[in-house]
Scaffold this motif. Sequence first.
Motif, PDB file in Angstrom:
ATOM      1  N   ALA A  81       0.775  -1.307  -0.052  1.00  9.67           N
ATOM      2  CA  ALA A  81      -0.057   0.356  -0.014  1.00  9.67           C
ATOM      3  C   ALA A  81       0.778   1.278   0.045  1.00  9.67           C
ATOM      4  CB  ALA A  81      -0.970  -0.122   1.210  1.00  9.67           C
ATOM      5  N   THR A  82       1.785   1.193   0.782  1.00  8.33           N
ATOM      6  CA  THR A  82       2.818   2.351   0.768  1.00  8.33           C
ATOM      7  C   THR A  82       3.336   2.702  -0.243  1.00  8.33           C
ATOM      8  OG1 THR A  82       3.301   1.798   3.134  1.00  8.33           O
ATOM      9  CG2 THR A  82       4.815   3.181   1.894  1.00  8.33           C
ATOM     10  N   LEU A  83       3.807   1.575  -1.063  1.00  7.07           N
ATOM     11  CA  LEU A  83       4.468   1.659  -2.377  1.00  7.07           C
ATOM     12  C   LEU A  83       3.490   2.220  -3.449  1.00  7.07           C
ATOM     13  CD1 LEU A  83       6.548  -1.660  -2.758  1.00  7.07           C
ATOM     14  CD2 LEU A  83       7.581   0.696  -2.550  1.00  7.07           C
ATOM     15  N   ASP A  84       2.292   1.747  -3.219  1.00  4.87           N
ATOM     16  CA  ASP A  84       1.385   2.188  -4.441  1.00  4.87           C
ATOM     17  C   ASP A  84       0.870   3.399  -4.345  1.00  4.87           C
ATOM     18  OD1 ASP A  84       1.275  -0.222  -5.450  1.00  4.87           O
ATOM     19  OD2 ASP A  84      -0.440  -0.915  -4.628  1.00  4.87           O
ATOM     20  N   ARG A  85       0.932   3.920  -2.854  1.00  7.44           N
ATOM     21  CA  ARG A  85       0.480   5.328  -2.572  1.00  7.44           C
ATOM     22  C   ARG A  85       1.489   6.415  -3.139  1.00  7.44           C
ATOM     23  NH1 ARG A  85      -0.645   4.313   2.285  1.00  7.44           N
ATOM     24  NH2 ARG A  85       1.429   4.667   3.220  1.00  7.44           N
ATOM     25  N   HIS A  86       2.774   5.978  -3.271  1.00  7.66           N
ATOM     26  CA  HIS A  86       3.642   7.035  -3.636  1.00  7.66           C
ATOM     27  C   HIS A  86       4.322   6.601  -5.194  1.00  7.66           C
ATOM     28  CE1 HIS A  86       3.877   8.929   0.033  1.00  7.66           C
ATOM     29  NE2 HIS A  86       4.081   7.651   0.896  1.00  7.66           N
ATOM     30  N   GLY A  87       3.650   5.631  -5.768  1.00  9.52           N
ATOM     31  CA  GLY A  87       3.971   5.451  -7.120  1.00  9.52           C
ATOM     32  C   GLY A  87       5.221   4.734  -7.476  1.00  9.52           C
ATOM     33  N   LEU A  88       5.687   4.005  -6.313  1.00 11.00           N
ATOM     34  CA  LEU A  88       7.194   3.278  -6.568  1.00 11.00           C
ATOM     35  C   LEU A  88       6.774   2.047  -7.038  1.00 11.00           C
ATOM     36  CD1 LEU A  88       8.970   4.723  -3.415  1.00 11.00           C
ATOM     37  CD2 LEU A  88       9.103   5.359  -5.717  1.00 11.00           C
ATOM     38  N   SER A  89       7.575   1.566  -7.811  1.00 15.60           N
ATOM     39  CA  SER A  89       7.925   0.083  -8.331  1.00 15.60           C
ATOM     40  C   SER A  89       8.479  -0.665  -6.758  1.00 15.60           C
ATOM     41  CB  SER A  89       8.619  -0.182  -9.393  1.00 15.60           C
ATOM     42  OG  SER A  89      10.082   0.377  -9.099  1.00 15.60           O
ATOM     43  N   ALA A  90       8.236  -1.919  -7.028  1.00 14.63           N
ATOM     44  CA  ALA A  90       8.847  -2.874  -5.786  1.00 14.63           C
ATOM     45  C   ALA A  90      10.370  -2.863  -5.619  1.00 14.63           C
ATOM     46  CB  ALA A  90       8.263  -4.241  -5.832  1.00 14.63           C
ATOM     47  N   ASN A  91      10.866  -2.765  -6.625  1.00 10.87           N
ATOM     48  CA  ASN A  91      12.442  -2.806  -6.785  1.00 10.87           C
ATOM     49  C   ASN A  91      13.067  -1.591  -6.452  1.00 10.87           C
ATOM     50  OD1 ASN A  91      11.970  -1.074  -9.136  1.00 10.87           O
ATOM     51  ND2 ASN A  91      12.963  -2.791 -10.522  1.00 10.87           N
ATOM     52  N   ALA A  92      12.251  -0.690  -6.107  1.00 11.73           N
ATOM     53  CA  ALA A  92      12.646   0.760  -5.441  1.00 11.73           C
ATOM     54  C   ALA A  92      12.969   0.573  -3.972  1.00 11.73           C
ATOM     55  CB  ALA A  92      12.015   1.624  -5.808  1.00 11.73           C
ATOM     56  N   LEU A  93      12.769  -0.387  -3.278  1.00 10.35           N
ATOM     57  CA  LEU A  93      12.381  -0.544  -1.849  1.00 10.35           C
ATOM     58  C   LEU A  93      13.311  -1.888  -1.636  1.00 10.35           C
ATOM     59  CD1 LEU A  93      11.431   0.427   0.919  1.00 10.35           C
ATOM     60  CD2 LEU A  93       9.611  -1.124   0.600  1.00 10.35           C
ATOM     61  N   GLU A  94      14.050  -1.667  -0.373  1.00  8.28           N
ATOM     62  CA  GLU A  94      14.817  -2.829   0.282  1.00  8.28           C
ATOM     63  C   GLU A  94      14.478  -2.632   1.895  1.00  8.28           C
ATOM     64  OE1 GLU A  94      18.923  -3.841  -1.121  1.00  8.28           O
ATOM     65  OE2 GLU A  94      19.447  -3.041   1.054  1.00  8.28           O
ATOM     66  N   LEU A  95      14.093  -3.783   2.364  1.00  9.24           N
ATOM     67  CA  LEU A  95      13.806  -3.911   3.716  1.00  9.24           C
ATOM     68  C   LEU A  95      15.073  -4.394   4.365  1.00  9.24           C
ATOM     69  CD1 LEU A  95       9.985  -5.150   3.348  1.00  9.24           C
ATOM     70  CD2 LEU A  95      10.833  -2.853   3.823  1.00  9.24           C
ATOM     71  N   GLU A  96      15.339  -3.912   5.581  1.00 11.75           N
ATOM     72  CA  GLU A  96      16.583  -4.716   6.435  1.00 11.75           C
ATOM     73  C   GLU A  96      15.939  -5.062   7.545  1.00 11.75           C
ATOM     74  OE1 GLU A  96      19.730  -2.024   6.995  1.00 11.75           O
ATOM     75  OE2 GLU A  96      20.051  -1.354   4.686  1.00 11.75           O
ATOM     76  N   ILE A  97      16.289  -6.407   7.817  1.00 13.52           N
ATOM     77  CA  ILE A  97      15.893  -7.011   9.087  1.00 13.52           C
ATOM     78  C   ILE A  97      17.249  -7.349  10.093  1.00 13.52           C
ATOM     79  CG2 ILE A  97      13.848  -8.183   8.062  1.00 13.52           C
ATOM     80  CD1 ILE A  97      15.659 -10.881   8.052  1.00 13.52           C
ATOM     81  N   THR A  98      17.048  -7.374  11.254  1.00  9.83           N
ATOM     82  CA  THR A  98      17.988  -7.570  12.168  1.00  9.83           C
ATOM     83  C   THR A  98      17.951  -9.085  12.804  1.00  9.83           C
ATOM     84  OG1 THR A  98      16.775  -6.740  14.302  1.00  9.83           O
ATOM     85  CG2 THR A  98      18.032  -5.046  12.900  1.00  9.83           C
ATOM     86  N   GLU A  99      19.079  -9.598  13.523  1.00 11.20           N
ATOM     87  CA  GLU A  99      18.941 -10.799  14.189  1.00 11.20           C
ATOM     88  C   GLU A  99      17.631 -10.954  15.024  1.00 11.20           C
ATOM     89  OE1 GLU A  99      22.455 -13.438  15.793  1.00 11.20           O
ATOM     90  OE2 GLU A  99      21.617 -12.114  17.307  1.00 11.20           O
ATOM     91  N   LYS A 100      17.555  -9.903  15.729  1.00 10.51           N
ATOM     92  CA  LYS A 100      16.099  -9.992  16.672  1.00 10.51           C
ATOM     93  C   LYS A 100      14.908 -10.342  16.017  1.00 10.51           C
ATOM     94  CE  LYS A 100      13.533  -7.571  20.010  1.00 10.51           C
ATOM     95  NZ  LYS A 100      13.369  -6.040  20.613  1.00 10.51           N
ATOM     96  N   ILE A 101      14.784  -9.930  14.844  1.00  4.47           N
ATOM     97  CA  ILE A 101      13.604 -10.505  13.989  1.00  4.47           C
ATOM     98  C   ILE A 101      13.968 -11.848  13.513  1.00  4.47           C
ATOM     99  CG2 ILE A 101      12.332 -10.013  11.735  1.00  4.47           C
ATOM    100  CD1 ILE A 101      12.851  -6.907  12.167  1.00  4.47           C
ATOM    101  N   ALA A 102      14.929 -11.964  12.797  1.00  2.00           N
ATOM    102  CA  ALA A 102      15.205 -13.545  12.458  1.00  2.00           C
ATOM    103  C   ALA A 102      14.914 -14.643  13.496  1.00  2.00           C
ATOM    104  CB  ALA A 102      16.405 -13.542  11.955  1.00  2.00           C
ATOM    105  N   LEU A 103      15.312 -14.164  14.828  1.00  2.00           N
ATOM    106  CA  LEU A 103      15.355 -15.319  15.899  1.00  2.00           C
ATOM    107  C   LEU A 103      13.950 -15.325  16.325  1.00  2.00           C
ATOM    108  CD1 LEU A 103      18.649 -14.506  17.889  1.00  2.00           C
ATOM    109  CD2 LEU A 103      17.936 -16.511  16.561  1.00  2.00           C
ATOM    110  N   ASP A 104      13.082 -14.325  16.532  1.00  2.00           N
ATOM    111  CA  ASP A 104      11.946 -14.242  17.143  1.00  2.00           C
ATOM    112  C   ASP A 104      10.851 -14.856  16.758  1.00  2.00           C
ATOM    113  OD1 ASP A 104      13.275 -13.282  19.611  1.00  2.00           O
ATOM    114  OD2 ASP A 104      12.592 -11.125  19.188  1.00  2.00           O
TER     115      ASP A 104
END
Length: 582
Positions: free
Chosen positions: A430-453
């Motif tokens: 929804a955020t990408l659509d709202r601002h007219g961005l393609s999916a490859n314009a965004l990169e999400l970063e996760i930490t070990e806390k997210i990976a473990l939990d």
Amino acid sequence: MPDRCDVSNLDKGHEKDCAASARAAALHGFIENVEYALVVINAKGSIAFVNKAAERMFGYEGNEMAGLTLDIIIPPRLRGAHNTGIARIGAGEPSKLAGKTVEVTALRRDGSEFPVELSLSVWDGPDGMAMGGLIRDISERRQRDIRLHRLAHQDPLTGLPNRLQFEMRLQDALDAGEPTGLMLLDINGFRKVNDTLGHSTGDTLLQALAVRLPAKLDANAIVCRLASDDFAILLRNIDAPEALTDAAASLVETFERPFAVGDHLLKLGVSIGGAVAPQDGSDAEELLASADLALYRAQQSGSSYQMFEPSMRNSVAARRALQDELLRAIGANEFVLHYQPQVCLESGKVLGAEALLRWNHPTRGLLEPVEFLATLESHAGALTVGNWILDEACRQSAEWRARGLAQVTMAVNLFSVQVSAGNLAETVKATLDRHGLSANALELEITEKIALDHEDRTLAPFRTLARAGVGLAFDDFGTGYAALSTLKRFPLTVLKLDRSFVRDLLDDPQDAAIVRAVLAMATDMGLTVVAEGIETRAQQAALYAMGCRIGQGYLYSKALPADEFEQMMRRALCPSASTYEI
């Protein structure tokens, strides 16, 4: 031969034999007619004797139980824990349950389960160690009016005193002026058991805990279940505060052994906070608050115990004040984003930008994340701030593209709560659509806390976003425990090499070896590596020689406000500009 003993015609030796026979007959009659079940096992763990009450209770007759193991009267899911305890006693270790009365679940011959009250004794028999249990069926007692009282004062699942009973006993100890030790326990990993194996297994695990915890403590210890996996332990009339420390260390040690629950061996940890009356609190409220502060400090360290220290109150007061300020900051829109470039090491071209949070504090000025991020991540407003970061970064990226700047990838760090909220994929799309961005314009970063939990079921949104073209980076790669498993489980596109390896790259052969290994592994797996914390040209040259092609750090630029980042990008478009004037 007379029908009865005529002591007047016997010598003293015969008199003693007759008396012994009479006592044995009386004892046998008592054992066979007492309402309690009596079960005795020998050193081999086999049933050596049961009385008639035991046969009736468990549904056997004619000495059928003799020679069998205790497994016939123990539910399958509890046998592992019971057999481990019997083996430990058989090896010569003392029983912590001897002389105590505990409530456990037993098994009848027909497969039905029922609650019993068990009192255990251990002694040296003619063939070695022997154990006897005096067992009472408490089914009717639980169904009578007393059940109402027990529900009010006792945890129905474990049979332990509940919060109300705990508070009453704590107050009794304080009113009596007794030196009292208090421990609060949080079971690390219990939520994972519930989520992955189901609440039935979780309930059985709690019952196993209710047996193991008292067994590791002295007889005067009172173990209570407050809620879910939260337990409290009272030690009344302790000789010295060190008694509490010794008890806590003993409890941490007992969690080194896994719990046998059905077909599962479950490895858990425990965090313990302790406080002693009267020095850490003269009333119940103050003592509980002190133990809770110590528990919080222990939880920060993982599975450990921590005794209360007065300085903890100051740190918690500061944390609470910061939480209040963060709540105000969210309402006042005091957060801003700065952007740090990610650069091609060969050409100097800016390929991406990492959005980094800053707090424009009204009195303290611009604050770096190190001063507030840890508190914010556990704050009630973390989801609001996390979604704002995502939205603002995408808005800014769309604005730069509209102004004709290079179409760099925008990297956004996620909070753990954004993943656990359950609608991450929908929010990102929804955020990408709202601002007219393609999916490859965004990169999400996760930490070990997210990976473990987060378990496999939470990987679905990342896989959905990956199929759409959104990049996924693992931040601070190589510093924690989840790295290799995360490479398999998450649809990663980027590994961010932690700055700690880059910092000592030129001086520490081990760091250099780690960097080479990560780069080789990433190449084989088709992943891009971004080296963080590059500060010198020598570091850049070494990384490039090893095969790294993208980096970020102060060599290129610190994180900049949006307008300054835009100016840097415009300078980079100028043909006369030096490659690294960014």
